[in-house]
Design an enzyme around this catalytic site. Structure first.
Site, PDB file in Angstrom:
ATOM      1  CE  LYS A  86      16.970 -87.472  -2.057  1.00 13.39           C
ATOM      2  NZ  LYS A  86      16.783 -88.037  -3.516  1.00 13.39           N
ATOM      3  CB  SER A 123      18.195 -76.517  -3.403  1.00 15.88           C
ATOM      4  OG  SER A 123      17.429 -75.506  -3.346  1.00 15.88           O
ATOM      5  CG  ASN A 145      14.788 -82.683  -0.114  1.00 21.68           C
ATOM      6  OD1 ASN A 145      16.034 -82.534  -0.827  1.00 21.68           O
ATOM      7  ND2 ASN A 145      14.542 -83.790  -0.443  1.00 21.68           N
TER       8      ASN A 145
HETATM    9  P1  NAD Z   1      11.508 -83.308 -14.453  1.00 26.47           P
HETATM   10  O1  NAD Z   1      10.835 -81.962 -14.492  1.00 26.47           O
HETATM   11  O2  NAD Z   1      12.857 -83.283 -15.375  1.00 26.47           O
HETATM   12  O3  NAD Z   1      10.793 -84.471 -15.094  1.00 26.47           O
HETATM   13  C1  NAD Z   1       9.327 -84.664 -15.077  1.00 26.47           C
HETATM   14  C2  NAD Z   1       8.496 -84.959 -15.967  1.00 26.47           C
HETATM   15  O4  NAD Z   1       7.165 -85.308 -16.109  1.00 26.47           O
HETATM   16  C3  NAD Z   1       8.573 -83.718 -17.140  1.00 26.47           C
HETATM   17  O5  NAD Z   1       9.316 -84.322 -18.353  1.00 26.47           O
HETATM   18  C4  NAD Z   1       7.262 -83.491 -17.490  1.00 26.47           C
HETATM   19  O6  NAD Z   1       6.716 -83.290 -18.838  1.00 26.47           O
HETATM   20  C5  NAD Z   1       6.488 -84.960 -17.018  1.00 26.47           C
HETATM   21  N1  NAD Z   1       5.102 -85.019 -16.841  1.00 26.47           N
HETATM   22  C6  NAD Z   1       4.215 -83.668 -16.108  1.00 26.47           C
HETATM   23  N2  NAD Z   1       2.902 -84.120 -16.036  1.00 26.47           N
HETATM   24  C7  NAD Z   1       2.913 -85.405 -16.526  1.00 26.47           C
HETATM   25  C8  NAD Z   1       1.934 -86.504 -16.794  1.00 26.47           C
HETATM   26  N3  NAD Z   1       0.586 -86.085 -16.198  1.00 26.47           N
HETATM   27  N4  NAD Z   1       2.098 -87.579 -17.326  1.00 26.47           N
HETATM   28  C9  NAD Z   1       3.291 -87.900 -17.688  1.00 26.47           C
HETATM   29  N5  NAD Z   1       4.467 -86.852 -17.707  1.00 26.47           N
HETATM   30  C10 NAD Z   1       4.164 -85.700 -17.245  1.00 26.47           C
HETATM   31  O7  NAD Z   1      11.715 -83.825 -13.104  1.00 26.47           O
HETATM   32  P2  NAD Z   1      12.946 -84.660 -12.597  1.00 26.47           P
HETATM   33  O8  NAD Z   1      14.128 -83.785 -12.193  1.00 26.47           O
HETATM   34  O9  NAD Z   1      13.152 -85.856 -13.479  1.00 26.47           O
HETATM   35  O10 NAD Z   1      12.281 -85.097 -10.974  1.00 26.47           O
HETATM   36  C11 NAD Z   1      11.361 -85.847 -10.963  1.00 26.47           C
HETATM   37  C12 NAD Z   1      11.255 -86.437  -9.477  1.00 26.47           C
HETATM   38  O11 NAD Z   1      12.350 -86.925  -9.032  1.00 26.47           O
HETATM   39  C13 NAD Z   1      10.891 -85.309  -8.573  1.00 26.47           C
HETATM   40  O12 NAD Z   1      10.136 -85.848  -7.396  1.00 26.47           O
HETATM   41  C14 NAD Z   1      12.422 -84.856  -7.967  1.00 26.47           C
HETATM   42  O13 NAD Z   1      12.251 -84.229  -6.696  1.00 26.47           O
HETATM   43  C15 NAD Z   1      12.937 -86.445  -8.016  1.00 26.47           C
HETATM   44  N6  NAD Z   1      14.428 -86.358  -8.058  1.00 26.47           N
HETATM   45  C16 NAD Z   1      15.034 -85.836  -8.721  1.00 26.47           C
HETATM   46  C17 NAD Z   1      16.546 -85.812  -8.948  1.00 26.47           C
HETATM   47  C18 NAD Z   1      17.322 -85.025  -9.965  1.00 26.47           C
HETATM   48  O14 NAD Z   1      18.353 -85.182 -10.001  1.00 26.47           O
HETATM   49  N7  NAD Z   1      16.686 -84.446 -11.005  1.00 26.47           N
HETATM   50  C19 NAD Z   1      17.288 -86.720  -7.937  1.00 26.47           C
HETATM   51  C20 NAD Z   1      16.589 -87.324  -7.107  1.00 26.47           C
HETATM   52  C21 NAD Z   1      14.952 -87.256  -7.026  1.00 26.47           C
END
Ligand code: NAD
Length: 307
Positions: A188, A257, A192
């Protein structure tokens, strides 16, 4: 059976989605996030999930205070990779000797960062093809579903990962267990590496990566450098990785992306665990990675100068 207690550290788009699906399937789930307004809305109205035009509300415990949660059987880290070290420290507060800590974050390096503070034998890692978008406080969109693959970061004791896979699959998160999860994460990561920084820097959609030979060449060079690093680490990968990356760009053509979206919204990107990790791992192996170094430097410059 003992009801599983699950804590999600970082209840953004993905953390909220996984937490809600597990809560709907009967686990005791706690969402933990630093975003107070989001937590407040979830507690007052439930978490709203949009899926194919329909919206449902899921009742789930949510808090900004890890102390309220206490010990959890499973802790899922779903912050962006820039926050993983902090999230791991918080996870440690909720982890007993029998707890497991899972990361399904994108990029390479999150599991190692977690394993610096959590016993590596308790760390589970993997990838997921589910997609989710944050729509506003207390509201997410479940954009797509697909397989989730997990494994023990230690490579041992796969039965523990199987327990999670069973729980997830029962919660409509179709999950399988593999012995060598590093290979899955690398697979994966390579996608990316070939798509994210280039689209983020140029403003194009994934499919537009294929419009010009120069763009395809740039993507191919970034992926080939990453492949050399993976091979030097003894990672077994598919033969046709470069073509695979371009196929993914085509299949996700209309999408921007995740790094593109981060840059558009002036958020810090996950560059350090994507192209950046190719540079740092390459350096350890004496391999030059000039294309990834340039892409990383440009993204770092861009995000340091956001207005
Ligand atoms: P997001 O930004 O929506 O969520 C991250 C959350 O973490 C936010 O709500 C933020 O407030 C919170 N946060 C930050 N610091 C924190 C802390 N110290 N303690 C608690 N909470 C904290 O991000 P996402 O899109 O949900 O992505 C999360 C991970 O999953 C990333 O690594 C991303 O690459 C991966 N991912 C995302 C998707 C997708 O479709 N969104 C798909 C596969 C993988």
């Amino acid at each position: 059976m003992h009801k599983m207690k699950i804590a999600v550290v970082g209840a953004g788009a993905m953390g909220s989605l996984f937490g809600a699906l597990l809560a709907e399937a009967g686990s005791e789930v706690w969402l933990l996030d630093v975003w107070a307004e989001h937590i407040k809305v979830i507690n007052e109205k439930g978490l709203s999930i949009e899926r194919e035009g329909k919206t449902r509300s899921v009742e789930v415990e949510a808090t900004t205070d890890p102390q309220r949660i206490g010990l959890a059987d499973l802790i899922i880290v779903f912050v962006k990779s820039t926050q993983t070290a902090e999230a791991a420290r918080v996870a440690k507060e909720m982890a007993g000797s029998g707890s497991l800590v899972l990361t399904l974050q994108n990029g390479m390096g999150n599991a190692d960062v977690i394993a610096e503070v959590i016993n590596p034998a308790q760390v589970v890692a993997g990838t997921t093809s589910h997609g989710a978008t944050m729509m506003g406080p207390g509201i997410i969109r479940h954009a797509g579903a697909g397989p989730t693959v997990i494994g023990m970061w230690s490579g041992k004791d796969l039965a523990k990962a199987r327990g999670i896979a069973q729980l997830f699959t029962h919660a409509c998160i179709d999950t399988k267990v593999v012995e060598n999860v590093r290979e899955v994460i690398w697979d994966k990561l390579l996608v990316n590496v070939g798509i994210n920084a280039i689209t983020a820097l140029t403003g194009i959609k994934n499919g537009q990566l294929l419009d010009l030979e120069v763009t395809k060449t740039l993507s191919r060079k970034a992926v080939e450098e990453a492949l050399a690093v993976a091979r030097a680490q003894g990672i077994a990968l598919r033969d046709n990785t470069v073509e695979h990356v371009l196929k993914v760009a085509e299949a996700t053509g209309p999408n921007r992306s995740s790094m593109g979206q981060d840059v558009d919204k002036r958020r810090r990107t996950e560059i350090g665990t994507i192209n950046g990790v190719i540079v740092s791992e390459g350096r350890k192996l004496g391999l030059e990675t000039p294309v990834n170094e340039t892409l990383t430097a440009l993204i770092e410059t861009l995000q340091a100068h956001y207005k």
